[in-house]
Design a protein around this motif. Structure first.
Motif, short mmCIF file in Angstrom:
data_model
loop_
_atom_site.label_atom_id
_atom_site.label_comp_id
_atom_site.label_asym_id
_atom_site.label_seq_id
_atom_site.Cartn_x
_atom_site.Cartn_y
_atom_site.Cartn_z
N SER A 198 0.82 -1.29 -0.11
CA SER A 198 0.07 -0.17 -0.04
C SER A 198 0.69 1.21 0.05
CB SER A 198 -0.74 -0.11 1.30
OG SER A 198 -1.83 -1.06 1.22
N GLN A 199 0.70 2.30 -0.86
CA GLN A 199 1.34 3.29 -1.00
C GLN A 199 0.73 4.60 -0.34
OE1 GLN A 199 4.34 3.17 -3.02
NE2 GLN A 199 4.01 1.19 -2.88
N PRO A 224 1.74 8.14 1.14
CA PRO A 224 2.50 9.26 1.04
C PRO A 224 3.25 9.53 2.42
CG PRO A 224 0.34 9.87 0.30
CD PRO A 224 0.24 8.32 1.09
N TYR A 241 -4.93 5.45 10.36
CA TYR A 241 -5.77 5.66 9.13
C TYR A 241 -6.49 4.36 8.72
CZ TYR A 241 -2.56 10.02 9.11
OH TYR A 241 -1.84 10.81 9.47
N LYS A 252 -11.30 8.02 0.06
CA LYS A 252 -10.39 7.63 -0.85
C LYS A 252 -8.96 7.86 -0.30
CE LYS A 252 -13.25 6.41 -3.93
NZ LYS A 252 -13.65 4.89 -4.19
N LEU A 253 -7.91 7.23 -0.26
CA LEU A 253 -6.58 7.37 0.19
C LEU A 253 -5.98 8.73 -0.63
CD1 LEU A 253 -4.14 6.95 1.88
CD2 LEU A 253 -3.27 5.43 -0.14
N ARG A 254 -6.38 9.06 -1.63
CA ARG A 254 -5.73 10.08 -2.52
C ARG A 254 -6.34 11.42 -1.83
NH1 ARG A 254 -9.33 7.86 -6.48
NH2 ARG A 254 -11.00 8.94 -6.80
N ASP A 255 -7.93 11.43 -1.53
CA ASP A 255 -8.36 12.48 -0.86
C ASP A 255 -7.54 12.91 0.56
OD1 ASP A 255 -10.10 12.59 -2.77
OD2 ASP A 255 -11.55 11.51 -1.76
N SER A 288 -4.89 11.82 1.47
CA SER A 288 -3.41 12.45 1.32
C SER A 288 -3.28 13.93 0.64
CB SER A 288 -2.84 11.69 0.14
OG SER A 288 -2.48 10.37 0.31
N ALA A 289 -4.28 14.50 0.14
CA ALA A 289 -4.37 15.81 -0.35
C ALA A 289 -4.62 16.63 0.85
CB ALA A 289 -5.53 15.76 -1.43
N ASN A 293 -1.32 17.09 2.76
CA ASN A 293 -0.40 18.02 1.91
C ASN A 293 -0.62 19.51 1.91
OD1 ASN A 293 1.25 15.79 1.24
ND2 ASN A 293 -0.03 15.41 -0.73
N LYS A 294 -1.94 19.63 1.88
CA LYS A 294 -2.67 20.82 1.90
C LYS A 294 -2.69 21.76 3.19
CE LYS A 294 -6.59 23.77 0.43
NZ LYS A 294 -7.72 23.94 -0.17
#
Length: 283
Positions: free
Chosen positions: A76-77, A79, A93, A179-182, A184-185, A188-189
């Motif tokens: 699992s990637q 960040p 998480y 979603k993992l991308r959300d 992570s975003a 980062n923000k």
């Protein structure tokens, strides 16, 4: 026949090896105070040894629980910004990502932190109608909700600040929306603004999908006894808590199994811990 004898209540925990002992205490308290209910315990982990999992399995067998352990995919990637945030472990998480980790045949689950005691039945929490929401959770108005306005400004939210330690989860909705991308975003923000990262993310991304449930019953902050007592004009005394509260949550630090914790409910916790230690020694 009691329907709770027919179908198990699904419970999720996401821990590392350091929290196995508190988990055993929590599970024992749940068994003792829900004697007629069946439970299936799902443990999502990354770094628990086979020996520790085998010991946990022996314990859950002894108290009559089914145990299912799922290793998080090592590929699992995550960040680096997520992994390194305030040195919190990745396991925090896993609860938000559990929809895609747990079997698709599961549609609902109760997530529980291991630093709790269950002192009354939780069947009504399991039977709760989420009313179309993705989660049900509590706002700690007794102590931490004094920070809600600050959190709303800090995170740009419009809702109460929900505690992520006890949640009823609609897994089908989570599979579609989380979603993992959300996640992570957001990290980062808002990296510098996040204090309790997983809880902040829960409120920031999904606050409008959370049904508020009473904290004094389902997520009682063990630090805040005096505040609850004063705000209730003396109603929420110890007798009331022992009769009406289902989940005591030992939020913050130190924990009740540590020397410097002096909450009113520490003796109760240590009593459960002592019984569990004797049970394990007898195995």
């Amino acid at each position: 026949m009691d329907k709770h004898k027919e179908k198990a209540i699904e419970i999720l925990v996401t821990i590392n090896q350091n929290y196995i002992k508190p988990l055993e205490v929590m599970l024992y308290s749940m068994r003792l105070n829900n004697p007629q209910s069946q439970f299936r315990i799902w443990v999502i982990y990354e770094d628990i040894s086979d020996a520790a999992l085998n010991n946990l399995k022996r314990f859950t067998d002894k108290i009559g629980f089914a145990l299912k352990s799922l290793a998080m995919n090592q590929d699992s990637q995550f960040p680096q910004s997520l992994i390194n945030l305030h040195d919190y472990p990745k396991e925090i998480y896993f609860r938000l990502l559990c929809g895609n980790i747990l079997p698709a045949s599961l549609h609902k689950i109760i997530y529980l932190d291991p630093d709790i005691l269950i002192i009354n039945s939780i069947t009504q929490l399991w039977d709760l109608d989420l009313k179309g929401n993705m989660f049900a959770a509590s706002v700690h108005e007794g102590l931490t909700d004094i920070m809600s306005s600050i959190n709303n400004i800090r995170l740009g939210t419009k809702y109460g600040y929900f505690n992520s330690g006890i949640m009823v989860m609609d897994l089908d909705k989570m599979r579609k929306m989380v979603k993992l991308r959300d996640i992570s975003a957001v990290i980062n923000k808002h990296h510098d603004a996040l204090i309790l990262p997983d809880q902040d993310i829960l409120n920031y991304l999904y606050g409008k999908y959370i049904l508020k449930i009473p904290e004094t019953r389902w997520n009682y902050d063990a630090r805040a006894y005096s505040i609850y007592l004063v705000k209730s004009s003396g109603k929420y005394n110890l007798e009331w808590v022992m009769k009406n509260t289902s989940i005591l949550h030992f939020c913050g630090k130190p924990k009740p199994w540590q020397d410097k914790n002096n909450t009113r409910f520490k003796a109760l916790y240590l009593n459960y811990q002592q019984i569990v230690n004797k049970l394990i020694a007898s195995q």
